[in-house]
Design a protein around this motif. Structure first.
Motif, PDB file in Angstrom:
ATOM      1  N   UNK A   1       0.832  -1.204   0.000  1.00 47.70           N
ATOM      2  CA  UNK A   1       0.000   0.000   0.000  1.00 47.70           C
ATOM      3  C   UNK A   1       0.869   1.257   0.000  1.00 47.70           C
ATOM      4  N   UNK A   2       0.602   2.147  -0.930  1.00 45.02           N
ATOM      5  CA  UNK A   2       1.310   3.429  -0.966  1.00 45.02           C
ATOM      6  C   UNK A   2       0.578   4.446  -0.096  1.00 45.02           C
ATOM      7  N   UNK A   3       1.281   5.137   0.762  1.00 40.53           N
ATOM      8  CA  UNK A   3       0.677   6.150   1.618  1.00 40.53           C
ATOM      9  C   UNK A   3       0.161   5.550   2.909  1.00 40.53           C
ATOM     10  N   UNK A   4      -0.424   6.400   3.755  1.00 40.53           N
ATOM     11  CA  UNK A   4      -0.899   5.931   5.063  1.00 40.53           C
ATOM     12  C   UNK A   4      -2.053   4.956   4.928  1.00 40.53           C
ATOM     13  N   UNK A   5      -2.084   3.974   5.803  1.00 41.54           N
ATOM     14  CA  UNK A   5      -3.191   3.020   5.856  1.00 41.54           C
ATOM     15  C   UNK A   5      -4.456   3.737   6.318  1.00 41.54           C
ATOM     16  N   UNK A   6      -5.601   3.182   5.975  1.00 42.56           N
ATOM     17  CA  UNK A   6      -6.868   3.670   6.504  1.00 42.56           C
ATOM     18  C   UNK A   6      -7.125   2.982   7.833  1.00 42.56           C
ATOM     19  N   UNK A   7      -7.258   3.771   8.881  1.00 44.21           N
ATOM     20  CA  UNK A   7      -7.512   3.205  10.201  1.00 44.21           C
ATOM     21  C   UNK A   7      -9.012   2.965  10.377  1.00 44.21           C
TER      22      UNK A   7
ATOM     23  N   UNK B   1     -17.235   0.386   1.333  1.00 45.14           N
ATOM     24  CA  UNK B   1     -17.628   1.344   0.296  1.00 45.14           C
ATOM     25  C   UNK B   1     -17.673   2.766   0.837  1.00 45.14           C
ATOM     26  N   UNK B   2     -18.018   2.925   2.109  1.00 42.82           N
ATOM     27  CA  UNK B   2     -18.179   4.266   2.676  1.00 42.82           C
ATOM     28  C   UNK B   2     -16.889   5.065   2.640  1.00 42.82           C
ATOM     29  N   UNK B   3     -15.743   4.396   2.801  1.00 43.72           N
ATOM     30  CA  UNK B   3     -14.483   5.129   2.766  1.00 43.72           C
ATOM     31  C   UNK B   3     -13.655   4.802   1.521  1.00 43.72           C
ATOM     32  N   UNK B   4     -14.315   4.241   0.502  1.00 42.53           N
ATOM     33  CA  UNK B   4     -13.603   3.888  -0.718  1.00 42.53           C
ATOM     34  C   UNK B   4     -12.951   5.065  -1.408  1.00 42.53           C
ATOM     35  N   UNK B   5     -13.550   6.248  -1.294  1.00 47.17           N
ATOM     36  CA  UNK B   5     -12.984   7.453  -1.906  1.00 47.17           C
ATOM     37  C   UNK B   5     -12.244   8.326  -0.904  1.00 47.17           C
ATOM     38  N   UNK B   6     -12.004   7.778   0.285  1.00 46.07           N
ATOM     39  CA  UNK B   6     -11.296   8.540   1.321  1.00 46.07           C
ATOM     40  C   UNK B   6     -10.166   7.702   1.932  1.00 46.07           C
ATOM     41  N   UNK B   7      -9.241   7.200   1.105  1.00 44.94           N
ATOM     42  CA  UNK B   7      -8.156   6.378   1.651  1.00 44.94           C
ATOM     43  C   UNK B   7      -7.265   7.177   2.593  1.00 44.94           C
ATOM     44  N   UNK B   8      -6.798   6.494   3.614  1.00 42.69           N
ATOM     45  CA  UNK B   8      -5.883   7.121   4.559  1.00 42.69           C
ATOM     46  C   UNK B   8      -6.555   7.836   5.704  1.00 42.69           C
ATOM     47  N   UNK B   9      -7.881   7.742   5.811  1.00 44.48           N
ATOM     48  CA  UNK B   9      -8.596   8.424   6.880  1.00 44.48           C
ATOM     49  C   UNK B   9      -8.709   7.582   8.142  1.00 44.48           C
TER      50      UNK B   9
END
Length: 362
Positions: A36-42, A320-328
């Motif tokens: 994964x590139x960038x911060x993981x989604x917590x 799906x809820x955070x599919x367009x907000x990776x890294x949040x």
């Protein structure tokens, strides 16, 4: 944009010999986490008691202060809830045969709010949801009260009562009135909702307002109830018998919820529900027993099939809820019995890092 991919592989030689041992999966989704590139989604799954079902005379909404303080420290950028969306409710109402009373049981508030919202906006559930998303797409940093009232009305018309309440609560007291799509009836419903002892209201919406978030994400799903409805005669009685088996974890839970006298008691309850011991108690106290249930019809395994399917669909909605907000930082607030399953399923997602709710609540 839609992307379609098809990959066909035909192996003509070099196949391993078939053995009697069960094969291990060729692919482990967790193995791609290092790519994964960038911060993981917590993702943090907060197991909760259903506040509206707590014994009367003990719990009060204002006892949630320490829990809210700790959740605010986690600072989620997206909050999801155990509520069905207007879309999910509409599907359940349309496909009445497999889903039976799902819409009547779990969608009363969504449909009541959507009906009032339709009268003022002229938009049905699908159109209102589309318009609400369009509004948020160009949402200003400092919206006017009129814009907030309008967005509250759109969320209401879409059946998203949690997000409608978030917009209502974010209004200054002097601006919390009818207009811009909010009828007197909708205002009365929102005012009544704000005092409701429900975790969508008292935890999710209150926390969203505190953190400056604009909406909630309804992630529940009851289409798995078709498994219940298709089960053979005797299924209900067999499952109720499972519920009556001795269970130390459930006995401790009942004792705790019957003795909620302070904010510390409520915090302690949440700490136990989200502990490793608490999650193991849920799995061993109900689902392990269900798998071992002995009957010619294997009722217990049908019960587990319902539970796994429901949690898989909730996991899909959450993903799906955070599919367009990776890294949040994602927070799902849901009944505690779902937590061990959703933690396990979300851990399989490539870009997800599970956050220990027990540690956050400490």
């Amino acid at each position: 944009m839609r992307i379609f991919a098809c990959l066909s592989v035909l192996v003509l030689s070099g196949l391993p010999a078939v053995s009697g041992a069960a094969p291990s999966p060729v692919f482990d989704p967790v193995s791609l986490k290092s790519s994964v590139h960038g911060p993981m989604t917590q993702v943090m799954v907060l197991g909760t008691a259903h506040l509206a079902q707590l014994p009367p005379g003990g719990f009060r909404n204002d006892m949630l202060g320490p829990v809210l303080d700790r959740l605010a420290g986690y600072a989620p950028t997206l909050i999801a809830t155990e509520a069905m969306s207007g879309e999910a409710c509409q599907i359940a109402a349309t496909f009445k045969v497999p889903y039976a009373d799902v819409a009547d049981t779990y969608c009363e508030r969504q449909f009541a709010m959507a009906a009032l919202g339709f009268k003022t906006t002229g938009l049905d559930i699908a159109a209102a949801a589309a318009q609400a998303n369009a509004e948020l797409g160009g949402w200003p940093a400092d919206p006017t009260p009129a814009q907030r009232r309008r967005l509250a009305a759109l969320f209401a018309a879409s059946g998203d009562f949690g997000s409608a309440l978030v917009q209502w609560l974010r209004l200054p007291a002097s601006e919390a009135h009818e207009g811009d799509g909010l009828s007197p009836e909708l205002v009365a419903m929102l005012q009544d909702l704000r005092g409701n002892p429900n975790e969508v209201v008292q935890i999710a919406a209150v926390l969203a307002v505190r953190l400056g978030l604009e909406r909630l994400y309804a992630s529940d799903d009851h289409t798995a109830d078709s498994i219940h409805n298709a089960a053979p005669e005797g299924y209900g009685e067999a499952i109720q018998a499972l519920w009556k088996l001795p269970d130390a974890y459930s006995a401790d839970y009942r004792t705790r919820v019957s003795n909620l006298k302070s904010s510390d008691d409520v915090l302690s309850l949440f700490q136990v529900l989200n502990s490793a011991q608490g999650q193991a108690g849920v799995v061993n106290g109900e689902w392990k027993n269900a798998l071992a249930q002995n009957s010619p019809q294997l009722y217990g395994r049908q019960y587990v099939a319902w539970w796994e399917t429901r949690n898989l669909r909730i996991a899909a909605n959450l993903r799906a809820s955070f599919g367009n907000q990776p890294g949040g930082r994602v927070l799902l607030i849901i009944g505690a019995s779902h937590k061990p399953y959703l933690d396990a399923y979300m851990h399989m997602m490539h870009e997800v890092e599970i956050v220990d709710a027990a540690e956050v609540l400490r």
